[in-house]
Design a protein around this motif. Structure first.
Motif, PDB file in Angstrom:
ATOM      1  N   ALA A  38      -4.945  21.092   5.057  1.00 37.00           N
ATOM      2  CA  ALA A  38      -5.053  21.136   3.598  1.00 37.00           C
ATOM      3  C   ALA A  38      -5.335  19.750   3.034  1.00 37.00           C
ATOM      4  CB  ALA A  38      -3.771  21.713   2.996  1.00 37.00           C
ATOM      5  N   LEU A  39      -4.676  18.730   3.597  1.00 35.90           N
ATOM      6  CA  LEU A  39      -4.914  17.359   3.148  1.00 35.90           C
ATOM      7  C   LEU A  39      -6.371  16.964   3.369  1.00 35.90           C
ATOM      8  CD1 LEU A  39      -3.722  14.667   2.094  1.00 35.90           C
ATOM      9  CD2 LEU A  39      -3.275  14.067   4.481  1.00 35.90           C
ATOM     10  N   ASP A  40      -6.925  17.332   4.526  1.00 31.64           N
ATOM     11  CA  ASP A  40      -8.337  17.041   4.807  1.00 31.64           C
ATOM     12  C   ASP A  40      -9.243  17.665   3.757  1.00 31.64           C
ATOM     13  OD1 ASP A  40      -7.523  15.741   7.098  1.00 31.64           O
ATOM     14  OD2 ASP A  40      -8.032  17.388   8.451  1.00 31.64           O
ATOM     15  N   LEU A  41      -8.985  18.925   3.441  1.00 34.10           N
ATOM     16  CA  LEU A  41      -9.834  19.651   2.491  1.00 34.10           C
ATOM     17  C   LEU A  41      -9.717  19.107   1.073  1.00 34.10           C
ATOM     18  CD1 LEU A  41      -9.385  23.402   3.531  1.00 34.10           C
ATOM     19  CD2 LEU A  41     -11.529  22.128   3.480  1.00 34.10           C
ATOM     20  N   VAL A  42      -8.501  18.786   0.675  1.00 33.51           N
ATOM     21  CA  VAL A  42      -8.262  18.422  -0.721  1.00 33.51           C
ATOM     22  C   VAL A  42      -8.638  16.970  -1.002  1.00 33.51           C
ATOM     23  CG1 VAL A  42      -6.504  18.171  -2.518  1.00 33.51           C
ATOM     24  CG2 VAL A  42      -6.468  20.174  -1.004  1.00 33.51           C
ATOM     25  N   VAL A  43      -8.101  16.043  -0.211  1.00 36.29           N
ATOM     26  CA  VAL A  43      -8.239  14.626  -0.524  1.00 36.29           C
ATOM     27  C   VAL A  43      -9.382  13.953   0.238  1.00 36.29           C
ATOM     28  CG1 VAL A  43      -7.001  12.428  -0.684  1.00 36.29           C
ATOM     29  CG2 VAL A  43      -5.760  14.559  -1.012  1.00 36.29           C
ATOM     30  N   GLY A  44      -9.791  14.524   1.362  1.00 39.61           N
ATOM     31  CA  GLY A  44     -10.824  13.913   2.181  1.00 39.61           C
ATOM     32  C   GLY A  44     -12.103  13.555   1.426  1.00 39.61           C
ATOM     33  N   PRO A  45     -12.692  14.482   0.665  1.00 38.34           N
ATOM     34  CA  PRO A  45     -13.920  14.144  -0.067  1.00 38.34           C
ATOM     35  C   PRO A  45     -13.730  13.018  -1.081  1.00 38.34           C
ATOM     36  CG  PRO A  45     -13.631  16.521   0.067  1.00 38.34           C
ATOM     37  CD  PRO A  45     -12.356  15.909   0.549  1.00 38.34           C
TER      38      PRO A  45
ATOM     39  N   LEU B  18      -1.001   4.719   4.587  1.00 41.49           N
ATOM     40  CA  LEU B  18      -2.034   5.345   3.765  1.00 41.49           C
ATOM     41  C   LEU B  18      -1.793   6.830   3.527  1.00 41.49           C
ATOM     42  CD1 LEU B  18      -5.275   3.721   5.241  1.00 41.49           C
ATOM     43  CD2 LEU B  18      -4.010   3.054   3.199  1.00 41.49           C
ATOM     44  N   LEU B  19      -1.201   7.511   4.501  1.00 36.32           N
ATOM     45  CA  LEU B  19      -1.197   8.970   4.434  1.00 36.32           C
ATOM     46  C   LEU B  19       0.165   9.617   4.238  1.00 36.32           C
ATOM     47  CD1 LEU B  19      -3.792   9.901   7.223  1.00 36.32           C
ATOM     48  CD2 LEU B  19      -4.148   9.769   4.751  1.00 36.32           C
ATOM     49  N   ASP B  20       1.252   8.956   4.596  1.00 37.06           N
ATOM     50  CA  ASP B  20       2.553   9.630   4.563  1.00 37.06           C
ATOM     51  C   ASP B  20       2.879  10.237   3.203  1.00 37.06           C
ATOM     52  OD1 ASP B  20       3.150   9.320   7.186  1.00 37.06           O
ATOM     53  OD2 ASP B  20       4.986   8.160   6.891  1.00 37.06           O
ATOM     54  N   GLY B  21       2.698   9.452   2.129  1.00 34.72           N
ATOM     55  CA  GLY B  21       3.017   9.974   0.806  1.00 34.72           C
ATOM     56  C   GLY B  21       2.167  11.163   0.436  1.00 34.72           C
ATOM     57  N   GLN B  22       0.867  11.091   0.733  1.00 34.46           N
ATOM     58  CA  GLN B  22      -0.023  12.188   0.397  1.00 34.46           C
ATOM     59  C   GLN B  22       0.272  13.423   1.231  1.00 34.46           C
ATOM     60  OE1 GLN B  22      -4.222  10.792   0.006  1.00 34.46           O
ATOM     61  NE2 GLN B  22      -3.275   8.800   0.288  1.00 34.46           N
ATOM     62  N   GLU B  23       0.598  13.230   2.503  1.00 30.54           N
ATOM     63  CA  GLU B  23       0.938  14.374   3.352  1.00 30.54           C
ATOM     64  C   GLU B  23       2.143  15.116   2.790  1.00 30.54           C
ATOM     65  OE1 GLU B  23       1.396  12.669   7.220  1.00 30.54           O
ATOM     66  OE2 GLU B  23      -0.705  13.004   7.751  1.00 30.54           O
ATOM     67  N   GLY B  24       3.142  14.357   2.318  1.00 37.04           N
ATOM     68  CA  GLY B  24       4.328  14.997   1.755  1.00 37.04           C
ATOM     69  C   GLY B  24       4.019  15.791   0.500  1.00 37.04           C
TER      70      GLY B  24
ATOM     71  N   VAL C 254       0.834  -1.204   0.000  1.00 32.98           N
ATOM     72  CA  VAL C 254       0.000   0.000   0.000  1.00 32.98           C
ATOM     73  C   VAL C 254       0.868   1.252   0.000  1.00 32.98           C
ATOM     74  CG1 VAL C 254      -1.617   1.373   1.388  1.00 32.98           C
ATOM     75  CG2 VAL C 254      -2.014  -1.064   1.063  1.00 32.98           C
ATOM     76  N   GLY C 255       1.892   1.269   0.868  1.00 30.57           N
ATOM     77  CA  GLY C 255       2.771   2.429   0.926  1.00 30.57           C
ATOM     78  C   GLY C 255       3.518   2.650  -0.369  1.00 30.57           C
ATOM     79  N   ALA C 256       3.982   1.558  -0.994  1.00 34.89           N
ATOM     80  CA  ALA C 256       4.722   1.677  -2.253  1.00 34.89           C
ATOM     81  C   ALA C 256       3.831   2.159  -3.376  1.00 34.89           C
ATOM     82  CB  ALA C 256       5.351   0.338  -2.620  1.00 34.89           C
ATOM     83  N   VAL C 257       2.592   1.646  -3.450  1.00 37.17           N
ATOM     84  CA  VAL C 257       1.653   2.087  -4.475  1.00 37.17           C
ATOM     85  C   VAL C 257       1.329   3.560  -4.295  1.00 37.17           C
ATOM     86  CG1 VAL C 257      -0.751   1.888  -5.256  1.00 37.17           C
ATOM     87  CG2 VAL C 257       0.640  -0.160  -4.967  1.00 37.17           C
ATOM     88  N   ALA C 258       1.104   3.984  -3.046  1.00 37.75           N
ATOM     89  CA  ALA C 258       0.772   5.381  -2.782  1.00 37.75           C
ATOM     90  C   ALA C 258       1.915   6.305  -3.172  1.00 37.75           C
ATOM     91  CB  ALA C 258       0.424   5.565  -1.306  1.00 37.75           C
ATOM     92  N   ALA C 259       3.145   5.923  -2.795  1.00 38.80           N
ATOM     93  CA  ALA C 259       4.295   6.767  -3.108  1.00 38.80           C
ATOM     94  C   ALA C 259       4.548   6.823  -4.605  1.00 38.80           C
ATOM     95  CB  ALA C 259       5.533   6.234  -2.387  1.00 38.80           C
ATOM     96  N   GLN C 260       4.336   5.700  -5.287  1.00 32.44           N
ATOM     97  CA  GLN C 260       4.597   5.649  -6.727  1.00 32.44           C
ATOM     98  C   GLN C 260       3.514   6.395  -7.498  1.00 32.44           C
ATOM     99  OE1 GLN C 260       4.017   1.861  -9.028  1.00 32.44           O
ATOM    100  NE2 GLN C 260       6.234   1.914  -9.137  1.00 32.44           N
ATOM    101  N   GLY C 261       2.293   6.390  -6.975  1.00 35.97           N
ATOM    102  CA  GLY C 261       1.167   6.925  -7.725  1.00 35.97           C
ATOM    103  C   GLY C 261       0.912   8.409  -7.552  1.00 35.97           C
TER     104      GLY C 261
END
Length: 204
Positions: A162-169, A132-138, A71-78
């Motif tokens: 900002a992460l809550d507002l942008v990706v949360g929905p 789940l969140l580290d890559g997106q937070e960065g 999951v972490g690798a897919v998130a970071a790569q994507g």
């Protein structure tokens, strides 16, 4: 989306064959599609990969560790950080890529089950959150920093908010509710998220 690239073994460690690692990773995807995370087992993964259980345990200590790694690798790569020179275009680019990433089998099949497991087992909640969140937070933190530097956002804007507002929905629709995105949804969410970011109190 391709299978993530295996990690290098540390100096002095036994060399792990990359073809075996890739076979195990491919078997995880197949096993998830066939039985889901809850029923997935190391035995089933090893059988699909044509290896012994020891080969799996040499790389990952548990089923959860294996899936979190994927999951972490897919998130970071994507989710590469966009750099369009505009806050609105950066947010749109992030949401476009994220909307595709969240339709990946790892996301659509595994994330809901991981969240359930985290609720049942508090000790794994932090590793799940990190995967789940580290890559997106960065990525969002970089977008915020560059927008602040351009004067598009106030100094002190909180990347976590900002992460809550942008990706949360997007998470709510694709991962929790599991509904399709209406036509034009990413554009509408982009405008709403940017408007929200501009009114977000620094440090809130």
């Amino acid at each position: 989306m391709s299978t993530p690239t295996p990690r290098r073994a540390p100096a002095g460690a036994a060399v792990l064959r990359e073809d075996v690692t890739e076979a195990i990773r491919a078997a995880v995807f197949e096993e998830l599609a066939a039985v889901g995370f809850a029923r997935m087992s190391i035995e089933g993964i090893a059988r699909r990969a044509g290896v012994g259980k020891t080969a799996v345990y040499r790389r990952w200590k548990s089923k959860l560790a294996l899936v979190l790694d994927l999951v972490g690798a897919v998130a970071a790569q994507g989710l590469p950080a966009p750099a369009t020179g505009s806050l609105e275009e950066d947010v749109r680019a992030l949401l476009t890529v994220a909307s595709h990433a969240l339709r990946h089998p790892i996301a659509s099949q595994v994330i809901p089950e991981l969240l359930v497991e985290a609720a049942r087992q508090p000790e794994i909640a932090e590793p799940v959150r990190t995967a789940l969140l580290d890559g997106q937070e960065g990525v969002v933190a970089q977008i915020v920093r560059e927008a602040v530097a351009r004067g598009e956002l106030p100094e002190g804007t909180d990347p976590a908010r900002a992460l809550d507002l942008v990706v949360g929905p997007l998470y709510w629709r694709l991962v929790v509710a599991r509904t399709d995105l209406p036509k034009g949804y990413v554009d509408e969410l982009t405008r709403a998220a940017v408007a929200g970011l501009r009114t977000l109190s620094p440090g809130a």
